[in-house]
Design a protein around this motif. Sequence first.
Motif, PDB file in Angstrom:
ATOM      1  N   VAL A  69       1.042  -0.908  -0.103  1.00  0.00           N
ATOM      2  CA  VAL A  69      -0.007   0.136  -0.077  1.00  0.00           C
ATOM      3  C   VAL A  69       0.865   1.260   0.072  1.00  0.00           C
ATOM      4  N   VAL A  70       0.574   2.329  -1.106  1.00  0.00           N
ATOM      5  CA  VAL A  70       1.282   3.552  -0.981  1.00  0.00           C
ATOM      6  C   VAL A  70       0.525   4.466  -0.538  1.00  0.00           C
ATOM      7  N   VAL A  71       0.605   5.392   0.576  1.00  0.00           N
ATOM      8  CA  VAL A  71      -0.155   6.288   1.237  1.00  0.00           C
ATOM      9  C   VAL A  71       0.606   7.730   0.743  1.00  0.00           C
ATOM     10  N   PRO A  72      -0.154   8.536   0.103  1.00  0.00           N
ATOM     11  CA  PRO A  72       0.762   9.708  -0.206  1.00  0.00           C
ATOM     12  C   PRO A  72       0.404  10.560   1.016  1.00  0.00           C
ATOM     13  N   TYR A  73       1.527  11.418   1.550  1.00  0.00           N
ATOM     14  CA  TYR A  73       0.983  12.107   2.706  1.00  0.00           C
ATOM     15  C   TYR A  73       0.152  13.071   2.520  1.00  0.00           C
ATOM     16  N   GLY A  74       0.071  13.705   1.502  1.00  0.00           N
ATOM     17  CA  GLY A  74      -1.133  14.798   1.166  1.00  0.00           C
ATOM     18  C   GLY A  74      -2.370  14.118   1.239  1.00  0.00           C
ATOM     19  N   ARG A  75      -2.666  12.933   1.383  1.00  0.00           N
ATOM     20  CA  ARG A  75      -4.067  12.258   1.004  1.00  0.00           C
ATOM     21  C   ARG A  75      -4.619  11.993   2.573  1.00  0.00           C
ATOM     22  N   MET A  76      -3.378  11.921   3.534  1.00  0.00           N
ATOM     23  CA  MET A  76      -3.955  11.608   4.958  1.00  0.00           C
ATOM     24  C   MET A  76      -4.823  12.635   5.461  1.00  0.00           C
ATOM     25  N   GLN A  77      -5.763  12.089   6.241  1.00  0.00           N
ATOM     26  CA  GLN A  77      -6.743  13.038   6.806  1.00  0.00           C
ATOM     27  C   GLN A  77      -6.567  13.059   8.388  1.00  0.00           C
ATOM     28  N   PHE A  78      -6.374  11.628   8.838  1.00  0.00           N
ATOM     29  CA  PHE A  78      -5.997  11.597  10.297  1.00  0.00           C
ATOM     30  C   PHE A  78      -5.375  10.495  10.271  1.00  0.00           C
ATOM     31  N   VAL A  79      -4.734  10.325  11.613  1.00  0.00           N
ATOM     32  CA  VAL A  79      -3.981   9.090  11.986  1.00  0.00           C
ATOM     33  C   VAL A  79      -4.543   8.567  13.498  1.00  0.00           C
ATOM     34  N   ASP A  80      -4.887   7.638  13.637  1.00  0.00           N
ATOM     35  CA  ASP A  80      -5.246   6.766  14.916  1.00  0.00           C
ATOM     36  C   ASP A  80      -4.347   5.921  15.379  1.00  0.00           C
ATOM     37  N   VAL A  81      -4.045   5.838  16.735  1.00  0.00           N
ATOM     38  CA  VAL A  81      -3.448   4.768  17.493  1.00  0.00           C
ATOM     39  C   VAL A  81      -4.313   3.964  18.333  1.00  0.00           C
ATOM     40  N   GLN A  82      -4.231   2.846  18.187  1.00  0.00           N
ATOM     41  CA  GLN A  82      -5.100   2.011  19.053  1.00  0.00           C
ATOM     42  C   GLN A  82      -4.329   0.783  19.747  1.00  0.00           C
ATOM     43  N   ALA A  83      -4.568   0.476  20.992  1.00  0.00           N
ATOM     44  CA  ALA A  83      -4.108  -0.525  21.490  1.00  0.00           C
ATOM     45  C   ALA A  83      -5.202  -1.254  22.314  1.00  0.00           C
ATOM     46  N   GLY A  84      -5.501  -2.551  22.123  1.00  0.00           N
ATOM     47  CA  GLY A  84      -6.395  -3.287  23.013  1.00  0.00           C
ATOM     48  C   GLY A  84      -5.744  -3.649  24.367  1.00  0.00           C
ATOM     49  N   PRO A  85      -6.471  -4.537  25.120  1.00  0.00           N
ATOM     50  CA  PRO A  85      -5.897  -4.985  26.440  1.00  0.00           C
ATOM     51  C   PRO A  85      -4.777  -5.962  26.165  1.00  0.00           C
ATOM     52  N   VAL A  86      -4.645  -6.781  25.270  1.00  0.00           N
ATOM     53  CA  VAL A  86      -3.854  -7.568  24.996  1.00  0.00           C
ATOM     54  C   VAL A  86      -2.596  -6.895  24.464  1.00  0.00           C
ATOM     55  N   ASP A  87      -2.797  -5.947  23.462  1.00  0.00           N
ATOM     56  CA  ASP A  87      -1.673  -5.310  22.919  1.00  0.00           C
ATOM     57  C   ASP A  87      -0.986  -4.404  24.210  1.00  0.00           C
ATOM     58  N   GLN A  88      -1.603  -3.816  25.005  1.00  0.00           N
ATOM     59  CA  GLN A  88      -1.380  -2.950  26.212  1.00  0.00           C
ATOM     60  C   GLN A  88      -0.245  -3.797  26.930  1.00  0.00           C
ATOM     61  N   PHE A 102       1.539  -6.385  26.376  1.00  0.00           N
ATOM     62  CA  PHE A 102       2.834  -6.596  25.353  1.00  0.00           C
ATOM     63  C   PHE A 102       3.610  -5.568  25.023  1.00  0.00           C
ATOM     64  N   GLY A 103       2.905  -4.080  25.414  1.00  0.00           N
ATOM     65  CA  GLY A 103       3.683  -3.092  24.862  1.00  0.00           C
ATOM     66  C   GLY A 103       3.637  -2.428  23.401  1.00  0.00           C
ATOM     67  N   VAL A 104       2.422  -2.936  22.567  1.00  0.00           N
ATOM     68  CA  VAL A 104       2.425  -2.602  21.247  1.00  0.00           C
ATOM     69  C   VAL A 104       1.088  -1.844  21.194  1.00  0.00           C
ATOM     70  N   ALA A 105       1.217  -1.150  20.077  1.00  0.00           N
ATOM     71  CA  ALA A 105      -0.130  -0.445  19.509  1.00  0.00           C
ATOM     72  C   ALA A 105      -0.168  -0.459  17.851  1.00  0.00           C
ATOM     73  N   HIS A 106      -1.222  -0.180  17.240  1.00  0.00           N
ATOM     74  CA  HIS A 106      -1.450   0.002  15.982  1.00  0.00           C
ATOM     75  C   HIS A 106      -1.726   1.286  15.518  1.00  0.00           C
ATOM     76  N   ILE A 107      -1.313   1.653  14.393  1.00  0.00           N
ATOM     77  CA  ILE A 107      -1.654   2.783  13.707  1.00  0.00           C
ATOM     78  C   ILE A 107      -2.511   2.685  12.410  1.00  0.00           C
ATOM     79  N   GLN A 108      -3.601   3.419  12.467  1.00  0.00           N
ATOM     80  CA  GLN A 108      -4.333   3.242  11.415  1.00  0.00           C
ATOM     81  C   GLN A 108      -4.372   4.570  10.556  1.00  0.00           C
TER      82      GLN A 108
END
Length: 168
Positions: A103-122, A124-130
């Motif tokens: 996937v190629v995402v041009p920076y100019g097309r980004m509207q917003f960036v989410d960071v998410q982490a569920g209980p299991v992610d937390q 183990f100290g990891v997060a997901h970026i959407q």
Amino acid sequence: MAGTTDGSLGDVFDADGVVWTPVSQRLASARRAWLGLETVVGAVVLAIPAVLWTPWFWIGVAAVVAAFFWGWWLVGRQVRAWGYAERADDLLIRHGVMFRELVVVPYGRMQFVDVQAGPVDQLFGVAHIQLHTASAGTDARIPGLIAAEASRLRDRLASRGEARLAGL
């Protein structure tokens, strides 16, 4: 279909001069922990009728345990396949072993960036970026980032997206 002259895909999933950043192996640990929990629950649910009524349910328990070992191996391959690369004008995200995706995402097309982490992610100290873009079909996700890297990447992508959007 892009590829080489012999009909193969060649390096269509590897851009020239790109240095890929892998996701954290903590993602594999988190997914394997969840897989272990599912396996225990499934084995117990099948073992109860095997003990109380008929031994045929032990076949189901064996299948659940076999699926656990296959899943353990598969999770490792899937996590190693994830990677991302920041370029001057866009972000590249790749994943998949059998069904590969770039996937190629041009920076100019980004509207917003989410960071998410569920209980299991937390745990183990990891997060997901959407990444959310102007087109829902090009939304992209990067799982398994260490919390500090997720925060850094979120801020960097948001600032690059604002800079490119302002230049339009």
